[in-house]
Design an enzyme around this catalytic site. Structure first.
Site, mmCIF file in Angstrom:
data_model
loop_
_atom_site.group_PDB
_atom_site.id
_atom_site.type_symbol
_atom_site.label_atom_id
_atom_site.label_comp_id
_atom_site.label_asym_id
_atom_site.label_seq_id
_atom_site.Cartn_x
_atom_site.Cartn_y
_atom_site.Cartn_z
ATOM 1 N N MET A 27 0.919 -1.180 -0.001
ATOM 2 C CA MET A 27 0.055 0.060 0.218
ATOM 3 C C MET A 27 0.913 1.200 0.044
ATOM 4 O O MET A 27 0.462 2.389 0.330
ATOM 5 C CB MET A 27 -0.876 -0.111 1.342
ATOM 6 C CG MET A 27 -2.073 -1.112 1.042
ATOM 7 S SD MET A 27 -3.534 -0.615 1.977
ATOM 8 C CE MET A 27 -3.174 -0.337 3.485
ATOM 9 N N HIS A 34 9.610 -3.678 3.134
ATOM 10 C CA HIS A 34 9.089 -3.730 1.881
ATOM 11 C C HIS A 34 10.276 -4.259 0.873
ATOM 12 O O HIS A 34 10.296 -5.050 0.138
ATOM 13 C CB HIS A 34 8.344 -2.498 1.267
ATOM 14 C CG HIS A 34 6.988 -2.250 2.076
ATOM 15 N ND1 HIS A 34 7.029 -0.994 2.832
ATOM 16 C CD2 HIS A 34 5.873 -2.773 2.042
ATOM 17 C CE1 HIS A 34 5.977 -1.121 3.339
ATOM 18 N NE2 HIS A 34 5.099 -2.123 2.787
#
Length: 273
Positions: A27, A34
């Protein structure tokens, strides 16, 4: 790196490749957690796809959809430096229409723990992940263990719907002070961040107890709760890998989870035993 905005464009681009595809759905507001997912995908696949999509269907009324951190320029640079081949950045109108078919979370496991306070949240998560997996058609998709309930439900969906993708769980990445990396950490004031450190401390205490031979869940939860005070604890529980309540820790089949509010910020963390 190519940035694509529509499902049709991404599918067309990927059809031109014959190698394996690794996929990291996000998102946005990317951080080192990430980057670790992207690195794993880069190591194990020929093509790496990252999606950035703040999915509205997994936010309940009054939650932080509008305030959710969005840093697309920084995210683009992180993806480029991490060796991403395709960044998929669609608009909501490209992902959802009227009178949608949706995926419903399981009646039990989708409505316990985080699902208790956020009913319908996991149905929104599974719906968008299903859409993204169908668009990308990856060989492998990478998810962090920090969101353990989400990971379990995605694995369940993939198995139940006979989907052709390997779900790859990746270890939680922590900051130097022990706090699990999360895009929502940006909401924390310096004082709140210090309070948030009680969450990894509670899990560290639980791990130490297990190492000392304590296996009773009630004893472990009681000591974790003491460490977490005075935070508003949504839950502190011991479950097995299928998220059934566990009276005792079983090495190799246990997850100890915490969800707590720090100020108005909901933070999740866990340890896999």
């Amino acid at each position: 790196m190519k940035i694509l905005r529509t499902p049709a464009d991404l599918k067309a681009a990927l059809q031109a490749h014959s190698g394996t595809i690794g996929f990291v759905p996000t998102m946005g507001a990317l951080h080192s957690g990430h980057r670790a997912l992207i690195a794993a995908a880069r190591q194990e696949n020929d093509i790496v796809v990252v999606s950035i999509f703040v999915n509205p269907t997994q936010f309940l009324a009054g939650e932080d959809l509008d305030a959710y951190p969005r840093r697309i320029e920084a995210d683009e640079k992180i993806c480029e430096l991490s060796g991403v081949d395709y960044l998929f950045y669609p608009e909501v109108s490209q992902m959802y229409g009227r009178d949608e078919v949706t995926v419903c979370a399981p009646d039990v496991r989708g409505y316990i723990l985080e699902g208790t306070s956020r009913p319908g949240h996991f149905s929104g998560v599974l719906t968008v992940v299903n859409k993204l997996l169908n668009i990308v058609a990856p060989d492998r998709a990478y998810f962090g263990k920090k969101d353990a309930q989400q990971l379990m439900l995605i694995e369940t969906m993939v198995n139940n719907l006979f989907m052709r993708v390997e779900i790859v769980p990746c270890e939680t990445v922590r900051d130097d002070d022990g706090l699990a990396l999360s895009s929502r950490n940006a909401y924390l004031s310096p004082e709140e961040r210090e309070e948030a450190l009680k969450i990894p401390r509670a899990l560290k205490r639980a791990t130490k107890l297990v190492m000392q031979g304590v296996t009773r869940s009630d004893r472990i939860v009681a000591e974790m709760t003491a460490v977490l005070e005075p935070l508003e604890v949504e839950y502190a529980v011991v479950v097995d890998r299928r998220f059934a309540p566990a009276e005792h820790v079983e090495i190799g089949n246990t997850i100890i989870l915490v969800e707590a509010l720090v100020g108005t910020t909901r933070l999740l963390d866990n340890v896999w035993i």
